[in-house]
Design an enzyme around this catalytic site. Structure first.
Site, PDB file in Angstrom:
ATOM      1  N   GLY A 169     -11.203 181.092  92.361  1.00 37.19           N
ATOM      2  CA  GLY A 169     -11.644 180.215  93.452  1.00 37.19           C
ATOM      3  C   GLY A 169     -11.619 178.734  93.130  1.00 37.19           C
ATOM      4  CB  CYS A 220     -39.155 158.831  92.632  1.00 39.44           C
ATOM      5  SG  CYS A 220     -40.396 158.714  91.406  1.00 39.44           S
ATOM      6  CG  HIS A 223     -18.160 169.386  88.036  1.00 40.12           C
ATOM      7  ND1 HIS A 223     -17.139 169.799  88.867  1.00 40.12           N
ATOM      8  CD2 HIS A 223     -17.547 168.955  86.899  1.00 40.12           C
ATOM      9  CE1 HIS A 223     -15.970 169.616  88.250  1.00 40.12           C
ATOM     10  NE2 HIS A 223     -16.198 169.116  87.057  1.00 40.12           N
ATOM     11  N   PRO A 264     -18.354 175.105 102.427  1.00 37.43           N
ATOM     12  CG  PRO A 264     -18.168 172.976 103.387  1.00 37.43           C
ATOM     13  CD  PRO A 264     -19.141 174.085 103.144  1.00 37.43           C
ATOM     14  CG  ASP A 265     -12.373 175.079  99.701  1.00 39.23           C
ATOM     15  OD1 ASP A 265     -12.292 174.324 100.689  1.00 39.23           O
ATOM     16  OD2 ASP A 265     -11.483 175.910  99.427  1.00 39.23           O
ATOM     17  CG  PHE A 266     -14.367 169.276  97.119  1.00 36.85           C
ATOM     18  CD1 PHE A 266     -15.504 169.307  97.899  1.00 36.85           C
ATOM     19  CD2 PHE A 266     -14.434 168.651  95.877  1.00 36.85           C
ATOM     20  CE1 PHE A 266     -16.689 168.743  97.454  1.00 36.85           C
ATOM     21  CE2 PHE A 266     -15.613 168.085  95.416  1.00 36.85           C
ATOM     22  CZ  PHE A 266     -16.738 168.134  96.207  1.00 36.85           C
ATOM     23  NE  ARG A 267      -8.962 168.419  95.158  1.00 35.03           N
ATOM     24  CZ  ARG A 267     -10.107 168.470  94.472  1.00 35.03           C
ATOM     25  NH1 ARG A 267     -10.813 169.597  94.417  1.00 35.03           N
ATOM     26  NH2 ARG A 267     -10.541 167.406  93.825  1.00 35.03           N
ATOM     27  CG  ASP A 325     -23.001 177.160  94.751  1.00 37.25           C
ATOM     28  OD1 ASP A 325     -23.275 177.617  93.630  1.00 37.25           O
ATOM     29  OD2 ASP A 325     -21.983 177.489  95.386  1.00 37.25           O
ATOM     30  CG  ASN A 371     -18.771 176.574  92.579  1.00 38.20           C
ATOM     31  OD1 ASN A 371     -17.819 175.801  92.678  1.00 38.20           O
ATOM     32  ND2 ASN A 371     -18.738 177.813  93.005  1.00 38.20           N
TER      33      ASN A 371
HETATM   34  P1  CNA Z   1     -11.178 173.030  95.666  1.00 37.07           P
HETATM   35  O1  CNA Z   1     -10.275 172.008  95.106  1.00 37.07           O
HETATM   36  O2  CNA Z   1     -11.651 172.836  97.046  1.00 37.07           O
HETATM   37  O3  CNA Z   1     -10.418 174.427  95.539  1.00 37.07           O
HETATM   38  C1  CNA Z   1     -10.969 175.621  96.003  1.00 37.07           C
HETATM   39  C2  CNA Z   1      -9.978 176.740  95.775  1.00 37.07           C
HETATM   40  O4  CNA Z   1     -10.614 177.933  96.123  1.00 37.07           O
HETATM   41  C3  CNA Z   1      -8.712 176.611  96.612  1.00 37.07           C
HETATM   42  O5  CNA Z   1      -7.580 176.742  95.780  1.00 37.07           O
HETATM   43  C4  CNA Z   1      -8.814 177.780  97.608  1.00 37.07           C
HETATM   44  O6  CNA Z   1      -7.565 178.399  97.813  1.00 37.07           O
HETATM   45  C5  CNA Z   1      -9.735 178.730  96.883  1.00 37.07           C
HETATM   46  N1  CNA Z   1     -10.564 179.539  97.770  1.00 37.07           N
HETATM   47  C6  CNA Z   1     -11.288 179.170  98.857  1.00 37.07           C
HETATM   48  N2  CNA Z   1     -11.958 180.197  99.372  1.00 37.07           N
HETATM   49  C7  CNA Z   1     -11.648 181.272  98.604  1.00 37.07           C
HETATM   50  C8  CNA Z   1     -12.033 182.636  98.607  1.00 37.07           C
HETATM   51  N3  CNA Z   1     -12.892 183.139  99.511  1.00 37.07           N
HETATM   52  N4  CNA Z   1     -11.506 183.448  97.656  1.00 37.07           N
HETATM   53  C9  CNA Z   1     -10.663 182.966  96.730  1.00 37.07           C
HETATM   54  N5  CNA Z   1     -10.263 181.690  96.670  1.00 37.07           N
HETATM   55  C10 CNA Z   1     -10.768 180.849  97.577  1.00 37.07           C
HETATM   56  O7  CNA Z   1     -12.483 173.225  94.757  1.00 37.07           O
HETATM   57  P2  CNA Z   1     -12.581 173.291  93.153  1.00 37.07           P
HETATM   58  O8  CNA Z   1     -13.766 174.098  92.850  1.00 37.07           O
HETATM   59  O9  CNA Z   1     -11.301 173.646  92.530  1.00 37.07           O
HETATM   60  O10 CNA Z   1     -12.843 171.755  92.799  1.00 37.07           O
HETATM   61  C11 CNA Z   1     -13.853 171.365  91.970  1.00 37.07           C
HETATM   62  C12 CNA Z   1     -14.960 170.627  92.706  1.00 37.07           C
HETATM   63  C13 CNA Z   1     -15.403 171.315  93.966  1.00 37.07           C
HETATM   64  C14 CNA Z   1     -16.188 170.607  91.868  1.00 37.07           C
HETATM   65  O11 CNA Z   1     -16.433 169.310  91.449  1.00 37.07           O
HETATM   66  C15 CNA Z   1     -17.337 171.161  92.732  1.00 37.07           C
HETATM   67  O12 CNA Z   1     -18.521 170.495  92.503  1.00 37.07           O
HETATM   68  C16 CNA Z   1     -16.862 171.009  94.095  1.00 37.07           C
HETATM   69  N6  CNA Z   1     -17.471 171.861  95.158  1.00 37.07           N
HETATM   70  C17 CNA Z   1     -18.416 172.794  94.876  1.00 37.07           C
HETATM   71  C18 CNA Z   1     -18.969 173.559  95.902  1.00 37.07           C
HETATM   72  C19 CNA Z   1     -20.027 174.578  95.566  1.00 37.07           C
HETATM   73  O13 CNA Z   1     -20.793 174.385  94.642  1.00 37.07           O
HETATM   74  N7  CNA Z   1     -20.083 175.692  96.302  1.00 37.07           N
HETATM   75  C20 CNA Z   1     -18.543 173.378  97.222  1.00 37.07           C
HETATM   76  C21 CNA Z   1     -17.578 172.384  97.480  1.00 37.07           C
HETATM   77  C22 CNA Z   1     -17.044 171.645  96.440  1.00 37.07           C
END
Ligand code: CNA
Length: 285
Positions: A219, A169, A137, A45-48, A120, A118
């Site tokens: 993204g 550890c 990050h 999942p993303d964050f927002r 991951d 990201n």
């Molecule tokens: P966010 O704020 O959650 O934004 C994600 C954005 O991606 C949103 O605007 C969505 O509309 C868009 N989105 C979601 N799915 C798709 C898709 N399939 N195609 C295109 N666009 C999409 O996350 P940000 O990355 O902007 O915020 C930064 C944070 C999120 C960082 O500090 C990360 O560490 C953190 N994060 C990372 C992961 C990961 O590593 N996979 C997962 C969750 C959060």
């Protein structure tokens, strides 16, 4: 001074997908700023977003869901982070079409740098070279003991994360001080709120912004500083393209391609010709 003038040009409304296709073909120094949206197709999942991690944390009744990634909060109780970390653990053996597209740009010698937010580590799994990658990050790729600072391969604590245990550890465990809740606790090397970004980020940002010839923001909601401001440092003459599920109306792009990023790059690849076919996104360990 042409550059000074170009910096202050009004944004053009005439930049089209055809311009982007042609710029992708001619570009030699593409900067990619990416975020959680490039991995959501893998189930991380993303964050927002509506069903993002912050929405999934409602049961914790936190005033601010970002607290889960806050260093002070972690030092008070690492268990809170380890109760949810499994939700953002990368899957094994695969990355997304979008990661594969970034690798294709690298293979075509067009990738200047991928600034990823990201954690991951899937860019590295997809084969993006360390020199081309800035994990702004940090990542789950490694982890460190908070007490002795010993560093471990990240996967060594994946089982703990899956089982929602706090990893400790083995060296420090012998001298464990029960009173200190973080004694010997291993934390993935991801940057929490309250921690600084890697030095490489600050060292390369300015020259990269000056010298890139195309910027793709993919993204991300561009809500977290200092990454959110990267595109404001790029000279105005350099095309800035957004590829995102949701529009970012407050930000200034020459072209916004709104949709799932894997679909958008598949579309671009189909229109760019045979040599732009995106390789299948998976890896063997
Ligand atoms: P966010 O704020 O959650 O934004 C994600 C954005 O991606 C949103 O605007 C969505 O509309 C868009 N989105 C979601 N799915 C798709 C898709 N399939 N195609 C295109 N666009 C999409 O996350 P940000 O990355 O902007 O915020 C930064 C944070 C999120 C960082 O500090 C990360 O560490 C953190 N994060 C990372 C992961 C990961 O590593 N996979 C997962 C969750 C959060």
């Amino acid at each position: 001074d042409y550059n000074a003038f170009a910096n202050y040009q009004a944004p053009t409304n005439t930049y089209t997908i055809d311009n982007l296709l042609s710029d992708l073909k001619s570009a030699k120094r593409i900067m990619i700023v990416s975020g959680a949206g490039i991995s959501t197709s893998l189930g991380i999942p993303d964050f927002r977003s509506f069903k993002g991690l912050y929405a999934q944390l409602e049961h914790l009744n936190l005033k601010d869901p970002q607290k889960v990634f806050d260093m002070q909060a972690f030092q008070k109780d690492p268990g809170v982070f380890y109760s949810i970390a499994h939700l953002v653990l990368p899957p094994e053996g695969k990355y997304s079409m979008l990661h594969s597209f970034i690798k294709l740009l690298q293979d075509k010698d067009k990738l200047l740098r991928n600034y990823t937010q990201n954690i991951d580590n899937l860019e590295a799994r997809a084969g993006i070279e360390p020199e081309k990658l800035i994990q702004c990050h940090g990542s789950f790729g490694s982890a460190s003991c908070l007490t002795c600072r010993n560093r471990f391969a990240g996967h060594k604590i994946f089982d703990h994360i899956r089982h929602q245990h706090v990893p400790r550890c083995s060296t420090c465990w012998k001298t464990v001080q029960e009173a200190v809740i973080t004694h010997g606790v291993i934390k993935p090397d991801i940057t929490f709120f309250g921690e600084d970004l890697p030095k490489r980020f600050y060292g390369l940002l300015e020259p990269d912004c000056k010298s890139c010839d195309l910027v793709l923001v993919i993204g991300t909601s561009l809500k977290v500083e200092p990454v959110a401001s990267i595109i404001d440092k790029v000279p105005r003459k350099t095309p800035r393209i957004l590829i995102n599920k949701d529009p970012l109306p407050d930000r200034d792009f020459d072209l916004s391609l709104i949709g799932y990023c894997d679909d958008v790059v598949s579309y671009l690849s189909q229109h760019l010709g045979e040599s732009w076919k995106i390789p299948h996104p998976s890896y063997d360990d």
